[in-house]
Motif scaffolding. Structure first.
Motif, mmCIF file in Angstrom:
data_model
loop_
_atom_site.group_PDB
_atom_site.id
_atom_site.type_symbol
_atom_site.label_atom_id
_atom_site.label_comp_id
_atom_site.label_asym_id
_atom_site.label_seq_id
_atom_site.Cartn_x
_atom_site.Cartn_y
_atom_site.Cartn_z
ATOM 1 N N ASP A 125 56.041 51.832 18.917
ATOM 2 C CA ASP A 125 56.271 50.564 17.663
ATOM 3 C C ASP A 125 56.280 49.107 18.532
ATOM 4 N N ASP A 126 55.393 48.272 17.822
ATOM 5 C CA ASP A 126 55.701 47.171 18.212
ATOM 6 C C ASP A 126 56.854 46.418 18.585
ATOM 7 N N GLU A 127 58.690 47.082 17.591
ATOM 8 C CA GLU A 127 59.259 46.366 17.727
ATOM 9 C C GLU A 127 59.830 47.274 19.213
ATOM 10 N N GLU A 128 58.936 48.101 19.943
ATOM 11 C CA GLU A 128 59.823 48.747 20.680
ATOM 12 C C GLU A 128 61.576 49.454 20.678
ATOM 13 N N ARG A 129 60.445 50.199 19.347
ATOM 14 C CA ARG A 129 61.499 51.307 18.925
ATOM 15 C C ARG A 129 60.661 52.569 18.799
ATOM 16 N N VAL A 130 61.152 53.820 19.092
ATOM 17 C CA VAL A 130 60.880 54.961 19.002
ATOM 18 C C VAL A 130 60.057 55.910 18.052
ATOM 19 N N GLY B 273 63.234 56.493 16.100
ATOM 20 C CA GLY B 273 64.214 55.767 15.685
ATOM 21 C C GLY B 273 64.820 54.812 16.718
ATOM 22 N N GLU B 274 64.893 55.466 17.763
ATOM 23 C CA GLU B 274 65.936 54.493 19.043
ATOM 24 C C GLU B 274 65.048 52.941 19.983
ATOM 25 N N LEU B 275 65.263 52.067 20.354
ATOM 26 C CA LEU B 275 65.264 50.928 20.473
ATOM 27 C C LEU B 275 64.741 51.443 21.956
ATOM 28 N N VAL B 276 63.963 50.716 22.607
ATOM 29 C CA VAL B 276 63.985 51.442 24.002
ATOM 30 C C VAL B 276 63.261 49.980 24.868
#
Length: 402
Positions: free
Chosen positions: A324-329, A366-369
């Protein structure tokens, strides 16, 4: 004089003692000194504690994000296609039976020959039939003369109406006998009922054949009819008149048209029979072979992806992972709309999506990547294979199934 034995028996040896030795007491002082030294060293940490450390411990480093490659995908309209396996059937497939019995006089065709409607396939001996016809014709001629005479005498007033009626009845019976003889003679000639190909020829010249025996089998495969089964869930999508693409197992392809859709389900399979007509003017496509039928049933918006990026959710649902836009899976549940040799069309995603194309097995929902485009990730992957997955450890191998 006292003997040595008597001396040893009468005298007892005194035990050895070291208390009187001057050096024996030194070991006790040495051991005591060592014990005191050891106790002093162990207690020094309490009596004289060390200075507290003033240097601050280095701050714990933040975990590095896993780098993944993403592709920007835009949904497109794709045709939905119903696919079914079927079998090519001939338009007409008929067994030709002998309508009379007798000896075969001639077989002018061969097995595999193309024939037209009315062409002679076999002839019986006609000697008996010719004789029966000639006799019936003579009897009809006689009856005709009697009727004519009775009619003439009635006009002159010398005959009765009953005699004329009797002559007319005799004439009708004679004419019926001639017709029967002519039909029996016609039955001695076996003709093709329609244009087609002789697939089987069961008689030979000189052979005696009984009435009702099979003489030949003729097949007309222009056009062909493809029989398929439609599941009850998709019956509403198939209608008479729809175009259909047909691919035969021999490699030929053709465009056909749905000409029949059943309205009564099979009791065992709960499917409906449908037929697709395929032109086959030259008869090049044989009947009986397998065929795949594809019928377009509408359009749906979908994304085109490689099947290698599909994943399974924790509950076993099929989907893919996006960013998504927040760099979250984000795990997205999908449905397969259409499958091709070079990829698949999937639905269930928004119109625009950032789909993880490399590294989806190392990240969780939900993990940041660290998301990078395919163009940016390609040079790094070529320079150092495996470097794309930063901070990934062997413990994450189990996440690949997600």
């Amino acid at each position: 004089m006292t003997t040595q034995a008597e001396t040893e028996a009468g005298t007892e040896r005194a035990p050895l003692r070291f208390e009187s030795d001057k050096g024996a007491s030194k070991s006790k002082f040495v051991a005591a000194a060592l014990v005191l030294a050891l106790l002093g060293w162990m207690g020094s940490g309490f009596v004289l504690p060390s200075e507290p450390e003033t240097a601050e411990a280095p701050a714990e480093q933040a975990p590095r994000r896993v780098a993944v490659a993403v592709q920007e995908s835009v949904a497109q309209a794709v045709a939905q296609v119903f696919v079914a396996e079927g079998q090519a059937l001939a338009e007409r497939d008929t067994q030709i039976l002998a309508e009379t019995g007798g000896q075969i006089a001639e077989v002018p065709v061969r097995r595999g020959a193309e024939v037209v409607a009315g062409e002679v396939i076999a002839r019986f001996e006609t000697a008996q039939g010719d004789a029966d016809l000639k006799r019936a014709q003579e009897e009809r001629n006689r009856a005709q003369r009697e009727f004519d005479n009775a009619q003439t005498l009635l006009e002159r007033g010398t005959s009765t109406v009953d005699r004329v009626a009797q002559a007319r009845s005799t004439l009708a019976a004679a004419e019926a006998a001639v017709t029967a003889a002519e039909e029996a003679l016609a039955d001695t000639v076996v003709r093709a009922p329609f244009d087609g190909r002789i697939e089987a020829l069961e008689v030979e010249e000189g052979e005696f054949v009984n009435a009702g025996a099979q003489v030949a089998r003729i097949v007309d495969n222009t056009p062909l009819s493809i029989s398929i089964q439609i599941p009850q869930q998709q019956l509403a999508d198939i209608e008479v008149g729809q175009a259909a693409q047909v691919a035969f197992i021999t490699g030929e392809t053709a465009t056909g048209e749905v000409r029949f859709v059943g309205r009564s389900a099979d009791a065992q399979t709960r499917t409906f029979t449908a037929e697709v007509e395929v032109p086959n003017a030259d008869g090049a496509i044989p009947a009986g072979i397998s065929a795949q039928v594809r019928i377009a049933t509408g359009e749906q918006v979908a994304h085109f992806v490689s099947p290698a990026i599909l994943s399974l959710g924790t509950d076993g649902t099929l989907g893919i992972k996006t960013v998504d836009d927040e760099e979250r899976v984000v795990f997205q549940e999908i449905e397969i709309i259409r499958a091709q040799t070079d990829g698949i069309w999937i639905g269930g995603l928004p119109e625009r999506a950032r789909i993880i194309s490399v590294g989806q097995g190392f990240v969780n929902d939900g993990e940041l990547v660290d998301a990078r485009s395919d163009a940016e990730a390609a040079p790094e992957a070529q320079a150092a294979p495996g470097a794309m997955i930063l901070g990934a450890s062997a413990s994450r191998d189990g996440d690949a199934a997600q």
